[in-house]
Design a protein around this motif. Structure first.
Motif, short mmCIF file in Angstrom:
data_model
loop_
_atom_site.label_atom_id
_atom_site.label_comp_id
_atom_site.label_asym_id
_atom_site.label_seq_id
_atom_site.Cartn_x
_atom_site.Cartn_y
_atom_site.Cartn_z
N TRP A 1 -3.97 18.93 -17.25
CA TRP A 1 -5.28 18.30 -17.06
C TRP A 1 -5.22 16.81 -17.38
N ALA A 2 -4.46 16.48 -18.40
CA ALA A 2 -4.30 15.07 -18.75
C ALA A 2 -3.64 14.30 -17.61
N GLY A 3 -2.62 14.90 -17.02
CA GLY A 3 -1.95 14.26 -15.90
C GLY A 3 -2.90 14.05 -14.73
N LEU A 4 -3.80 15.01 -14.51
CA LEU A 4 -4.77 14.89 -13.43
C LEU A 4 -5.74 13.73 -13.69
N ILE A 5 -6.18 13.60 -14.94
CA ILE A 5 -7.10 12.51 -15.30
C ILE A 5 -6.44 11.16 -15.09
N VAL A 6 -5.18 11.05 -15.43
CA VAL A 6 -4.45 9.79 -15.23
C VAL A 6 -4.27 9.50 -13.74
N PHE A 7 -4.11 10.55 -12.95
CA PHE A 7 -3.81 10.38 -11.53
C PHE A 7 -5.03 10.06 -10.68
N LEU A 8 -6.17 10.71 -10.93
CA LEU A 8 -7.32 10.61 -10.02
C LEU A 8 -7.82 9.18 -9.80
N PRO A 9 -8.00 8.37 -10.84
CA PRO A 9 -8.46 6.99 -10.58
C PRO A 9 -7.47 6.20 -9.72
N LYS A 10 -6.19 6.44 -9.92
CA LYS A 10 -5.20 5.75 -9.11
C LYS A 10 -5.23 6.24 -7.66
N ALA A 11 -5.51 7.53 -7.49
CA ALA A 11 -5.64 8.06 -6.14
C ALA A 11 -6.84 7.41 -5.43
N TRP A 12 -7.90 7.20 -6.16
CA TRP A 12 -9.06 6.49 -5.62
C TRP A 12 -8.68 5.08 -5.20
N ASP A 13 -7.85 4.44 -6.00
CA ASP A 13 -7.38 3.09 -5.68
C ASP A 13 -6.61 3.05 -4.37
N VAL A 14 -5.87 4.11 -4.08
CA VAL A 14 -5.10 4.17 -2.84
C VAL A 14 -6.03 4.04 -1.64
N VAL A 15 -7.20 4.66 -1.73
CA VAL A 15 -8.19 4.56 -0.67
C VAL A 15 -8.86 3.19 -0.67
N LEU A 16 -9.13 2.67 -1.86
CA LEU A 16 -9.91 1.43 -1.99
C LEU A 16 -9.11 0.17 -1.69
N ASN A 17 -7.81 0.17 -1.96
CA ASN A 17 -7.02 -1.05 -1.82
C ASN A 17 -7.05 -1.65 -0.41
N PRO A 18 -6.86 -0.87 0.66
CA PRO A 18 -6.96 -1.47 1.99
C PRO A 18 -8.35 -2.04 2.28
N VAL A 19 -9.39 -1.40 1.73
CA VAL A 19 -10.75 -1.92 1.89
C VAL A 19 -10.87 -3.27 1.19
N ALA A 20 -10.32 -3.36 -0.03
CA ALA A 20 -10.35 -4.63 -0.76
C ALA A 20 -9.62 -5.72 0.02
N GLY A 21 -8.50 -5.36 0.64
CA GLY A 21 -7.77 -6.33 1.45
C GLY A 21 -8.58 -6.80 2.64
N ARG A 22 -9.23 -5.88 3.30
CA ARG A 22 -10.06 -6.21 4.46
C ARG A 22 -11.21 -7.12 4.05
N VAL A 23 -11.85 -6.81 2.91
CA VAL A 23 -12.96 -7.62 2.42
C VAL A 23 -12.50 -9.04 2.11
N SER A 24 -11.35 -9.16 1.44
CA SER A 24 -10.87 -10.50 1.09
C SER A 24 -10.43 -11.27 2.34
N ASP A 25 -9.89 -10.58 3.34
CA ASP A 25 -9.53 -11.25 4.59
C ASP A 25 -10.75 -11.94 5.21
N ARG A 26 -11.91 -11.34 5.04
CA ARG A 26 -13.12 -11.83 5.71
C ARG A 26 -14.05 -12.59 4.77
N THR A 27 -13.60 -12.84 3.55
CA THR A 27 -14.41 -13.61 2.61
C THR A 27 -14.40 -15.08 3.00
N ILE A 28 -15.58 -15.69 3.03
CA ILE A 28 -15.71 -17.12 3.34
C ILE A 28 -16.20 -17.81 2.07
N ASP A 29 -15.37 -18.70 1.55
CA ASP A 29 -15.69 -19.39 0.30
C ASP A 29 -14.92 -20.71 0.28
N PRO A 30 -15.49 -21.77 -0.27
CA PRO A 30 -14.75 -23.03 -0.35
C PRO A 30 -13.41 -22.91 -1.08
#
Length: 445
Positions: free
Chosen positions: A51-80
């Motif tokens: 169970w401990a291993g699962l708790i350590v793993f799940l947030p990182k698994a979520w990151d696997v899904v989120l990371n490409p989204v974060a990349g896409r968002v930063s690609d399209r960010t407009i800021d000075p």
């Protein structure tokens, strides 16, 4: 703004150091949970290893899904300040706060509630990390177009990363043990959160003079962008190699505390192991960079991987040999680890920038989002894999009490720290040997 096709010039030293200082944040967050969270769950909260291993793993698994989204968002960010740099501060502050709370669970009188506390704040920290790390890793592809300058940029980054890993990895157990019990974990969490905050602010301020590549963001949906990235053969081969090695590193990190306390029978040995692991990287990172300039990044990556695997394999003697042998084996791992960070991190922006030069569209954020997702997955699966090895060996969890582990558990700890990472590293080289992108191709682009 600077165009990626302007004449190639060296970056100011202040930009190299400023960019590299972001590794203070990534090093602390990448190291401390991998080192401390599994023991916190199994030996302080009394949660079973699986169970401990699962708790350590799940947030990182979520990151696997989120990371490409974060990349896409930063690609399209407009800021000075450019599309990447603002995210260093926005996400970095949230990362530091959420990290402190991971280890701050009050006594809720229920293992389920306490485990849920850890899971919730680890997910929040992992989400913030995605929006910090992905833009951060994307920057080298845009702030220089030079094949060798990217290696120099990564040399500064890896040197600071190695120092941070040693600082965080060596001091986190000391802080915990000095205070003791759950309060020790709470204090350690706050101190490491402050370290992360220092890295965040330093990277944001230090890159204010960094050039900003003026390349239009890639058109199409995120799915279409991911499909295009997936067709980049050399990137795919490099990523597979790096993910398998991240899995090996994550497995070793998770085993440090267990190896020190249950096999070497010296809890203080965890600090020595960390110094042995990271110390060589502080000295040899520039050496690996110069070696790569002579023989090429791919060959440098191959050699450093073999050194890492040899050190990990030697650590299998931990149950029978003197502790000095284990420390020496770990130092050999550290020698290889330095190169295994410098070379792939310098090869990644080559792939992203080559694509941008060819198409005129900037997919650096998507590339690095996929890359960081893979790295995150590997580092997350490492503790999970180690937890599976522990469970197979009959490891006995406890709620802060001293427990003498059976011989089978000690063997499992040793194998999880040594042969398992060694085999993973060697297997990863099958993909690396097929990588073909070299200096001539990159400079021609």
């Amino acid at each position: 703004m600077t165009d990626l096709h302007e004449p190639r010039t060296s970056l100011p030293r202040s930009v190299r150091i400023g960019y590299g200082s972001g590794s203070v944040a990534t090093g602390a967050f990448g190291t401390v949970p991998g080192l401390m969270l599994l023991p916190y769950l199994t030996d302080e909260l009394g949660i079973a290893a699986l169970w401990a291993g699962l708790i350590v793993f799940l947030p990182k698994a979520w990151d696997v899904v989120l990371n490409p989204v974060a990349g896409r968002v930063s690609d399209r960010t407009i800021d000075p300040a450019g599309p990447r740099r603002p995210w260093l501060l926005r996400a970095g502050v949230m990362l530091a706060g959420a990290f402190a709370l991971i280890f701050a669970a009050p006594d809720l009188g229920s293992q389920v509630l306490e485990a849920a506390w850890v899971l919730v704040f680890f997910v929040l920290a992992a989400s913030a990390y995605a929006f910090f790390q992905v833009p951060y890793v994307a920057m080298p592809a845009e702030i220089t177009s030079s094949y060798h300058e990217r290696t120099r940029l990564m040399t500064a980054r890896v040197a600071i990363l190695a120092f941070t890993i040693m600082l965080a990895g060596a001091t986190a157990p000391v802080i915990r043990d000095a205070v003791g019990g759950r309060e020790g974990y709470r204090v350690m969490g706050v101190v490491m959160a402050l370290v992360i905050a220092v890295g965040v602010v330093s990277a944001y301020v230090g890159t204010r003079r960094a050039p900003i590549g003026a390349v239009a963001a890639g058109a199409g949906s995120l799915r279409e962008q991911l499909r295009i990235v997936a067709t980049a053969r050399d990137f795919r081969l490099l990523l597979t190699t790096f993910v398998l090695q991240a899995l090996a590193t994550g497995c070793m990190l998770a085993g440090v505390d267990y190896l020190a306390g249950d096999v070497l029978d010296d809890q203080g040995a965890s600090t020595i192991l960390f110094v042995c692991f990271v110390g060589p990287a502080l000295l040899l990172t520039p050496v690996w960079a110069r070696f790569g300039e002579r023989v090429g990044k791919k060959q440098g990556y191959l050699v450093s991987s073999l050194v890492l695997a040899a050190g990990a394999a030697l650590a299998v003697l931990a149950q029978a040999a003197p502790a000095a042998v284990v420390f020496a084996a770990t130092a050999l791992v550290g020698v290889g680890y330095a190169g295994c960070q410098v070379f792939p991190m310098a090869m990644l922006p080559d792939a992203a920038a080559t694509d941008a030069a060819r198409t005129g569209e900037n997919r650096a954020g998507v590339y690095t989002g996929v890359w960081t997702a893979g790295e995150t997955l590997g580092l997350a699966l490492g503790p999970g894999l180690f937890a599976l090895v522990l469970a197979a060996g009959g490891y006995v969890s406890s709620a802060g009490d001293d427990v003498v582990q059976p011989g089978s558990a000690q063997t499992a700890i040793t194998l999880g720290f040594s042969l398992v990472p060694a085999v993973l590293t060697l297997v990863s080289l099958w993909w690396l040997t097929r990588y073909t992108l070299d200096e001539n191709q990159v400079e021609a682009a």
